[in-house]
Design a protein around this motif. Sequence first.
Motif, PDB file in Angstrom:
ATOM      1  N   VAL A  50       0.871  -1.170   0.000  1.00  0.00           N
ATOM      2  CA  VAL A  50       0.000   0.000   0.000  1.00  0.00           C
ATOM      3  C   VAL A  50       0.909   1.221   0.000  1.00  0.00           C
ATOM      4  N   THR A  51       0.620   2.168  -0.876  1.00  0.00           N
ATOM      5  CA  THR A  51       1.469   3.351  -0.975  1.00  0.00           C
ATOM      6  C   THR A  51       0.629   4.611  -1.153  1.00  0.00           C
ATOM      7  N   LYS A  52       1.153   5.726  -0.681  1.00  0.00           N
ATOM      8  CA  LYS A  52       0.484   7.021  -0.837  1.00  0.00           C
ATOM      9  C   LYS A  52       1.013   7.771  -2.051  1.00  0.00           C
ATOM     10  N   SER A  53       2.024   7.223  -2.688  1.00  0.00           N
ATOM     11  CA  SER A  53       2.634   7.880  -3.841  1.00  0.00           C
ATOM     12  C   SER A  53       2.918   6.843  -4.917  1.00  0.00           C
ATOM     13  N   ASN A  54       3.729   7.204  -5.890  1.00  0.00           N
ATOM     14  CA  ASN A  54       4.115   6.260  -6.936  1.00  0.00           C
ATOM     15  C   ASN A  54       5.266   5.363  -6.500  1.00  0.00           C
ATOM     16  N   LYS A  55       5.870   5.660  -5.371  1.00  0.00           N
ATOM     17  CA  LYS A  55       6.997   4.875  -4.886  1.00  0.00           C
ATOM     18  C   LYS A  55       6.499   3.631  -4.144  1.00  0.00           C
ATOM     19  N   GLN A  78      -1.864  -1.214  -3.800  1.00  0.00           N
ATOM     20  CA  GLN A  78      -3.023  -0.337  -3.641  1.00  0.00           C
ATOM     21  C   GLN A  78      -2.520   1.075  -3.365  1.00  0.00           C
ATOM     22  N   THR A  79      -2.938   2.021  -4.216  1.00  0.00           N
ATOM     23  CA  THR A  79      -2.640   3.424  -3.943  1.00  0.00           C
ATOM     24  C   THR A  79      -3.873   4.028  -3.290  1.00  0.00           C
ATOM     25  N   TYR A  88       0.864  -6.760 -10.522  1.00  0.00           N
ATOM     26  CA  TYR A  88       2.082  -6.885 -11.320  1.00  0.00           C
ATOM     27  C   TYR A  88       2.638  -8.301 -11.181  1.00  0.00           C
ATOM     28  N   PRO A  89       3.280  -8.800 -12.225  1.00  0.00           N
ATOM     29  CA  PRO A  89       3.982 -10.079 -12.073  1.00  0.00           C
ATOM     30  C   PRO A  89       5.202  -9.854 -11.178  1.00  0.00           C
ATOM     31  N   GLY A  90       5.621 -10.881 -10.470  1.00  0.00           N
ATOM     32  CA  GLY A  90       6.783 -10.768  -9.599  1.00  0.00           C
ATOM     33  C   GLY A  90       8.041 -10.329 -10.336  1.00  0.00           C
ATOM     34  N   THR A  91       8.107 -10.622 -11.621  1.00  0.00           N
ATOM     35  CA  THR A  91       9.277 -10.240 -12.415  1.00  0.00           C
ATOM     36  C   THR A  91       9.433  -8.730 -12.541  1.00  0.00           C
ATOM     37  N   ALA A  92       8.411  -7.959 -12.205  1.00  0.00           N
ATOM     38  CA  ALA A  92       8.481  -6.500 -12.287  1.00  0.00           C
ATOM     39  C   ALA A  92       9.062  -5.867 -11.032  1.00  0.00           C
ATOM     40  N   ILE A  93       9.498  -6.654 -10.066  1.00  0.00           N
ATOM     41  CA  ILE A  93       9.895  -6.093  -8.769  1.00  0.00           C
ATOM     42  C   ILE A  93      11.080  -5.143  -8.861  1.00  0.00           C
ATOM     43  N   ARG A  94      12.075  -5.464  -9.672  1.00  0.00           N
ATOM     44  CA  ARG A  94      13.235  -4.559  -9.783  1.00  0.00           C
ATOM     45  C   ARG A  94      12.826  -3.204 -10.347  1.00  0.00           C
ATOM     46  N   GLU A  95      11.994  -3.238 -11.367  1.00  0.00           N
ATOM     47  CA  GLU A  95      11.526  -1.990 -11.979  1.00  0.00           C
ATOM     48  C   GLU A  95      10.638  -1.213 -11.006  1.00  0.00           C
ATOM     49  N   LEU A  96       9.753  -1.905 -10.299  1.00  0.00           N
ATOM     50  CA  LEU A  96       8.908  -1.242  -9.293  1.00  0.00           C
ATOM     51  C   LEU A  96       9.753  -0.588  -8.209  1.00  0.00           C
ATOM     52  N   LEU A 101       5.597   3.086  -9.596  1.00  0.00           N
ATOM     53  CA  LEU A 101       4.444   2.656 -10.380  1.00  0.00           C
ATOM     54  C   LEU A 101       4.383   3.264 -11.775  1.00  0.00           C
ATOM     55  N   SER A 102       4.792   4.502 -11.917  1.00  0.00           N
ATOM     56  CA  SER A 102       4.656   5.163 -13.217  1.00  0.00           C
ATOM     57  C   SER A 102       5.525   4.520 -14.289  1.00  0.00           C
ATOM     58  N   ALA A 103       6.625   3.900 -13.911  1.00  0.00           N
ATOM     59  CA  ALA A 103       7.516   3.274 -14.889  1.00  0.00           C
ATOM     60  C   ALA A 103       7.064   1.863 -15.252  1.00  0.00           C
ATOM     61  N   CYS A 104       6.091   1.343 -14.555  1.00  0.00           N
ATOM     62  CA  CYS A 104       5.722  -0.068 -14.721  1.00  0.00           C
ATOM     63  C   CYS A 104       4.348  -0.268 -15.338  1.00  0.00           C
ATOM     64  N   GLU A 105       3.798   0.699 -15.991  1.00  0.00           N
ATOM     65  CA  GLU A 105       2.445   0.554 -16.519  1.00  0.00           C
ATOM     66  C   GLU A 105       2.320  -0.586 -17.525  1.00  0.00           C
ATOM     67  N   LEU A 106       3.357  -0.842 -18.309  1.00  0.00           N
ATOM     68  CA  LEU A 106       3.268  -1.921 -19.286  1.00  0.00           C
ATOM     69  C   LEU A 106       3.275  -3.295 -18.635  1.00  0.00           C
TER      70      LEU A 106
END
Length: 124
Positions: A50-55, A78-79, A88-96, A101-106
Amino acid sequence: MKAESKLWQKVKKNTPNITWTRVESWASFGFPDLVGYAEKRGFFTVELKVTKSNKVTFSPHQIAFHVKHPTNTYILVQTHDARYPKLYPGTAIRELAACGLSACELARLRLESWPELERLLLEA
């Protein structure tokens, strides 16, 4: 009630065809919050955030787990301003972790309702 606990309650309520086990964080460093099971799907894990921002913040142990286990792992974020969480798939963890969140929309699996969450997890 903590924000992650509220998210857990929503997941449990809205995914009746998945059997869930919540794993306490002290049990194993880095292991995801939830283990899900469905007869046709088998086992999978979900990390709740849970986050209040994109981080989105992860421990080094959480990152290592998802890197070492790239299949059947998910991250549900959840924002505070969104009606539904993002999956997100677990494989997106490094990018997240690096870009938020903004970099991981795809990488995000489209989620427009709570029943959609269950469908996506059961079909994967």
